[in-house]
Design a protein around this motif. Structure first.
Motif, PDB file in Angstrom:
ATOM      1  N   TYR A   1     -10.819  10.925   2.406  1.00 29.10           N
ATOM      2  CA  TYR A   1     -10.791  11.531   1.076  1.00 29.10           C
ATOM      3  C   TYR A   1      -9.396  11.481   0.458  1.00 29.10           C
ATOM      4  O   TYR A   1      -9.100  12.169  -0.500  1.00 29.10           O
ATOM      5  N   GLY A   2      -8.513  10.652   1.026  1.00 32.43           N
ATOM      6  CA  GLY A   2      -7.157  10.568   0.512  1.00 32.43           C
ATOM      7  C   GLY A   2      -7.036   9.601  -0.651  1.00 32.43           C
ATOM      8  O   GLY A   2      -7.942   8.842  -0.967  1.00 32.43           O
ATOM      9  N   TYR A   3      -5.895   9.656  -1.289  1.00 38.58           N
ATOM     10  CA  TYR A   3      -5.592   8.767  -2.399  1.00 38.58           C
ATOM     11  C   TYR A   3      -4.431   7.864  -2.010  1.00 38.58           C
ATOM     12  O   TYR A   3      -3.556   8.257  -1.245  1.00 38.58           O
ATOM     13  N   THR A   4      -4.428   6.672  -2.540  1.00 39.60           N
ATOM     14  CA  THR A   4      -3.303   5.779  -2.312  1.00 39.60           C
ATOM     15  C   THR A   4      -3.172   4.824  -3.487  1.00 39.60           C
ATOM     16  O   THR A   4      -4.140   4.567  -4.204  1.00 39.60           O
ATOM     17  N   SER A   5      -1.977   4.303  -3.647  1.00 41.71           N
ATOM     18  CA  SER A   5      -1.749   3.306  -4.686  1.00 41.71           C
ATOM     19  C   SER A   5      -1.582   1.952  -4.024  1.00 41.71           C
ATOM     20  O   SER A   5      -1.056   1.851  -2.914  1.00 41.71           O
ATOM     21  N   ILE A   6      -2.058   0.912  -4.698  1.00 45.53           N
ATOM     22  CA  ILE A   6      -1.838  -0.441  -4.221  1.00 45.53           C
ATOM     23  C   ILE A   6      -1.085  -1.217  -5.302  1.00 45.53           C
ATOM     24  O   ILE A   6      -1.286  -0.992  -6.493  1.00 45.53           O
ATOM     25  N   THR A   7      -0.196  -2.101  -4.853  1.00 44.07           N
ATOM     26  CA  THR A   7       0.589  -2.916  -5.781  1.00 44.07           C
ATOM     27  C   THR A   7       0.208  -4.373  -5.607  1.00 44.07           C
ATOM     28  O   THR A   7       0.148  -4.880  -4.480  1.00 44.07           O
ATOM     29  N   MET A   8      -0.089  -5.028  -6.726  1.00 41.31           N
ATOM     30  CA  MET A   8      -0.515  -6.421  -6.700  1.00 41.31           C
ATOM     31  C   MET A   8       0.362  -7.254  -7.627  1.00 41.31           C
ATOM     32  O   MET A   8       1.060  -6.720  -8.486  1.00 41.31           O
ATOM     33  N   VAL A   9       0.275  -8.579  -7.417  1.00 39.17           N
ATOM     34  CA  VAL A   9       0.959  -9.534  -8.286  1.00 39.17           C
ATOM     35  C   VAL A   9      -0.085 -10.509  -8.816  1.00 39.17           C
ATOM     36  O   VAL A   9      -0.897 -11.046  -8.040  1.00 39.17           O
ATOM     37  N   ASN A  10      -0.074 -10.729 -10.150  1.00 44.49           N
ATOM     38  CA  ASN A  10      -1.020 -11.685 -10.717  1.00 44.49           C
ATOM     39  C   ASN A  10      -0.373 -13.069 -10.814  1.00 44.49           C
ATOM     40  O   ASN A  10       0.774 -13.265 -10.411  1.00 44.49           O
ATOM     41  N   GLU A  11      -1.113 -14.052 -11.342  1.00 41.00           N
ATOM     42  CA  GLU A  11      -0.634 -15.429 -11.380  1.00 41.00           C
ATOM     43  C   GLU A  11       0.600 -15.610 -12.264  1.00 41.00           C
ATOM     44  O   GLU A  11       1.327 -16.602 -12.138  1.00 41.00           O
TER      45      GLU A  11
ATOM     46  N   VAL B   1       0.888  -1.171   0.000  1.00 39.85           N
ATOM     47  CA  VAL B   1       0.000   0.000   0.000  1.00 39.85           C
ATOM     48  C   VAL B   1       0.918   1.211   0.000  1.00 39.85           C
ATOM     49  O   VAL B   1       1.671   1.430   0.957  1.00 39.85           O
ATOM     50  N   GLY B   2       0.856   1.981  -1.083  1.00 40.62           N
ATOM     51  CA  GLY B   2       1.827   3.055  -1.250  1.00 40.62           C
ATOM     52  C   GLY B   2       3.206   2.448  -1.370  1.00 40.62           C
ATOM     53  O   GLY B   2       3.442   1.559  -2.181  1.00 40.62           O
ATOM     54  N   LYS B   3       4.120   2.874  -0.514  1.00 42.60           N
ATOM     55  CA  LYS B   3       5.477   2.332  -0.533  1.00 42.60           C
ATOM     56  C   LYS B   3       5.710   1.335   0.605  1.00 42.60           C
ATOM     57  O   LYS B   3       6.849   0.879   0.806  1.00 42.60           O
ATOM     58  N   LYS B   4       4.655   1.007   1.343  1.00 41.10           N
ATOM     59  CA  LYS B   4       4.806   0.133   2.504  1.00 41.10           C
ATOM     60  C   LYS B   4       4.401  -1.300   2.174  1.00 41.10           C
ATOM     61  O   LYS B   4       3.324  -1.544   1.643  1.00 41.10           O
ATOM     62  N   GLU B   5       5.288  -2.217   2.500  1.00 44.67           N
ATOM     63  CA  GLU B   5       5.098  -3.624   2.172  1.00 44.67           C
ATOM     64  C   GLU B   5       4.078  -4.270   3.112  1.00 44.67           C
ATOM     65  O   GLU B   5       3.987  -3.933   4.300  1.00 44.67           O
ATOM     66  N   ILE B   6       3.320  -5.215   2.555  1.00 45.60           N
ATOM     67  CA  ILE B   6       2.332  -5.965   3.336  1.00 45.60           C
ATOM     68  C   ILE B   6       2.876  -7.372   3.584  1.00 45.60           C
ATOM     69  O   ILE B   6       3.217  -8.085   2.644  1.00 45.60           O
ATOM     70  N   LYS B   7       2.938  -7.761   4.873  1.00 42.54           N
ATOM     71  CA  LYS B   7       3.411  -9.103   5.214  1.00 42.54           C
ATOM     72  C   LYS B   7       2.280 -10.058   5.547  1.00 42.54           C
ATOM     73  O   LYS B   7       2.380 -11.253   5.294  1.00 42.54           O
TER      74      LYS B   7
ATOM     75  N   GLY C   1       3.061 -13.597 -12.134  1.00 46.30           N
ATOM     76  CA  GLY C   1       4.181 -12.945 -11.457  1.00 46.30           C
ATOM     77  C   GLY C   1       4.356 -11.503 -11.866  1.00 46.30           C
ATOM     78  O   GLY C   1       5.355 -10.869 -11.515  1.00 46.30           O
ATOM     79  N   GLU C   2       3.404 -10.956 -12.639  1.00 43.76           N
ATOM     80  CA  GLU C   2       3.485  -9.576 -13.115  1.00 43.76           C
ATOM     81  C   GLU C   2       2.901  -8.623 -12.073  1.00 43.76           C
ATOM     82  O   GLU C   2       1.889  -8.910 -11.440  1.00 43.76           O
ATOM     83  N   ARG C   3       3.533  -7.476 -11.922  1.00 44.39           N
ATOM     84  CA  ARG C   3       3.057  -6.477 -10.965  1.00 44.39           C
ATOM     85  C   ARG C   3       2.048  -5.542 -11.622  1.00 44.39           C
ATOM     86  O   ARG C   3       2.222  -5.141 -12.769  1.00 44.39           O
ATOM     87  N   GLU C   4       1.008  -5.218 -10.846  1.00 43.63           N
ATOM     88  CA  GLU C   4      -0.009  -4.273 -11.315  1.00 43.63           C
ATOM     89  C   GLU C   4      -0.210  -3.212 -10.231  1.00 43.63           C
ATOM     90  O   GLU C   4      -0.079  -3.500  -9.036  1.00 43.63           O
ATOM     91  N   ARG C   5      -0.511  -2.010 -10.646  1.00 44.03           N
ATOM     92  CA  ARG C   5      -0.723  -0.921  -9.698  1.00 44.03           C
ATOM     93  C   ARG C   5      -2.029  -0.205  -9.984  1.00 44.03           C
ATOM     94  O   ARG C   5      -2.343   0.087 -11.132  1.00 44.03           O
ATOM     95  N   LEU C   6      -2.777   0.066  -8.904  1.00 46.51           N
ATOM     96  CA  LEU C   6      -4.034   0.802  -9.009  1.00 46.51           C
ATOM     97  C   LEU C   6      -4.040   1.958  -8.024  1.00 46.51           C
ATOM     98  O   LEU C   6      -3.407   1.900  -6.960  1.00 46.51           O
ATOM     99  N   ILE C   7      -4.765   3.013  -8.389  1.00 44.43           N
ATOM    100  CA  ILE C   7      -4.933   4.167  -7.488  1.00 44.43           C
ATOM    101  C   ILE C   7      -6.321   4.079  -6.877  1.00 44.43           C
ATOM    102  O   ILE C   7      -7.333   4.010  -7.600  1.00 44.43           O
ATOM    103  N   PHE C   8      -6.401   4.092  -5.548  1.00 50.24           N
ATOM    104  CA  PHE C   8      -7.676   4.040  -4.847  1.00 50.24           C
ATOM    105  C   PHE C   8      -7.918   5.359  -4.122  1.00 50.24           C
ATOM    106  O   PHE C   8      -7.002   5.984  -3.593  1.00 50.24           O
ATOM    107  N   GLN C   9      -9.200   5.749  -4.081  1.00 47.39           N
ATOM    108  CA  GLN C   9      -9.575   6.914  -3.276  1.00 47.39           C
ATOM    109  C   GLN C   9     -10.449   6.462  -2.127  1.00 47.39           C
ATOM    110  O   GLN C   9     -11.372   5.702  -2.322  1.00 47.39           O
TER     111      GLN C   9
END
Length: 468
Positions: free
Chosen positions: A448-458, A427-433, A460-468
């Protein structure tokens, strides 16, 4: 001479009457008497057919002054300053987030629980705060640090540095409180200074159906109004037995019902936040039928005194202890279980690794099973509604990542983004364990803030989304 005759006649008449009455009582009257022993434990005796207590009137005098005096000095006023960014998105894009930003001030109460300045309050009192101020009963004001929160129980922990020892309240045992017991509610309603109201425990393990199955409130009739949230519910000894949280009202003000988070739950949340930085839930591993559902009604499950086990989760503590579908939970340790809120309330005070003795009814036979509670593996992220679970070895190998949580449930609002089945790693630049990291990182995002989330698909590719 005449007087002597009258006196003699009167004496003879009295003697004759006494002999006649005595003969009637002895030989003719039907015996209807009761033996009263010197048993000091006897609480009633019987006259005719009506039981009568000889203990006298009820509590003729209840002295709240000592409990009130100690409590008001340990209850604080909490001010929450936040920024409500209801801005035009086009203006925000060009001119930044400061456009039309409006400071919003919310108030509530809190309870000092240690002499070094730890304060327990409600999560909804401090939600989205950019600054927190705490005012003591002596009118001294301090800037407060947010130590941690648990939206699930609506408990938050603050800390102030007062440079001196502070008055505080000790936690009482909420499991031991009884319906009908006198209590005091202390808080800051309508921005007033510490206010004390009295009432009784109206009910225990009350479930308000606030989209949260695990809650279990103490219900009282002590007056609680806006601003009381986060304040103290104490017994006549001055022990903290609950944190005032909610009222049920059409007007928004007190109408006879108020609710508090039991002290055993609040203490466990606070201790977890201080020691682990997260709230560790001890999971039993069962599912129960939904109350008042057609299935429950048609099968008589609503009429069961206890908690009916519909299914047992594989590899859970309940599974390993041998609990089965169809078992009815009647007791956990020394706490009687009549409904799901009783069970959830007790489990909310336990941690992974704790062992509890569960008494079940199976085919009309009572069986006691020791169950070791396990760590929570899944969680629903507050606000987004995403359900995530910890990775197992198979997931780590498949997605080629050591850390992260797998998204296993997505609400309708976000299904267009194809999130389900992917692994959320940051979430943003912080890793999720683990799921606790995910919960804490998302809860720190402003409304009302914005943040980016980083995901990995099956793949092994990384995807990023912006959430409000």
């Amino acid at each position: 001479m005449i007087m002597k005759k009258i006196t003699s006649l009167l004496a003879v008449s009295v003697l004759a009457g006494t002999i006649t009455l005595g003969a009637y009582k002895l030989f003719l009257e039907e015996k209807n008497y009761h033996i009263i022993t010197e048993d000091s434990n006897a609480s009633t005796f019987t006259t005719s057919n009506t039981p009568v207590s000889f203990r006298g009137a009820g509590i003729n005098e209840v002295d709240f002054t000592s409990a009130a005096e100690n409590t008001v000095n340990a209850v604080v006023h909490v001010k929450n300053v936040s920024i409500d960014q209801e801005q035009n998105r086009v203006l925000q894009f060009f001119y930044g987030q400061s456009v039309s930003a409006k400071p919003q001030v919310g108030t509530g109460s809190g309870v000092i629980i240690s002499e070094d300045g730890y304060i327990v309050t409600n999560n909804h009192v401090i939600d989205n705060a950019t600054q927190l101020q705490v005012t003591l009963n002596n009118n001294k004001t301090y800037v407060a640090e947010l130590v941690g929160t648990d939206p699930n129980t609506d408990i938050a922990l603050l800390k102030i540095d007062a440079k001196k020892k502070l008055p505080y309240l000790a936690f009482g045992d909420s499991n031991s409180v009884k319906v009908g017991e006198w209590v005091l509610a202390v808080g800051n309603p309508f921005n007033l200074t510490s206010t004390v109201t009295a009432g009784i425990i109206s009910a225990k393990a009350r479930n308000l159906d606030m989209s949260n199955k695990s809650q279990s409130f103490i219900q009282t009739d002590a007056a609680v109004n806006p601003g009381n949230s986060g304040g103290a519910l104490v017994n006549t000894n001055g022990d903290l037995i609950g944190v005032n949280t909610a009222i049920t009202s059409r007007t928004g003000s007190y109408v006879g019902y108020s609710f508090a988070v039991p002290s055993n739950i609040a203490k466990k949340v606070v201790d977890d936040i201080i020691e682990y930085g997260n709230v560790l839930d001890g999971i039993l591993g069962i599912s129960t039928p939904k109350v008042n559902s057609r299935y429950a009604v048609e099968n008589g499950l609503n009429e069961i005194d206890g908690v009916y086990i519909e299914d047992v989760t594989e590899d859970s503590g309940a599974f390993e202890a041998g609990l089965q579908s169809g078992d009815i939970i009647k007791k956990t340790d020394e706490v009687e279980i009549h409904k799901l809120a009783d069970l959830n309330g007790y489990l909310s005070s336990k941690r992974p690794g704790d062992t509890i003795q569960i008494a079940i009814n199976r085919d009309d036979e009572e069986i006691i099973k020791p169950v070791i509670l396990k760590e929570r593996q899944t969680i629903i992220i507050e606000g987004l509604g995403l359900e995530v679970k910890n990775l197992n070895d198979k997931d780590r190998k498949k997605f080629k990542t050591k850390n992260g949580v797998k998204i296993i449930g997505v609400p309708e609002l976000y299904r267009m983004y194809n999130l389900e089945g992917k692994v959320l790693i940051a979430v943003g630049k912080k890793e999720i364990k683990n799921v606790y990291d995910a919960k804490n990182l998302f809860s720190s995002i402003g409304r009302y803030g914005y943040t980016s989330i980083t995901m990995v698909n099956e793949k092994g590719e990384r995807e990023r989304l912006i959430f409000q």
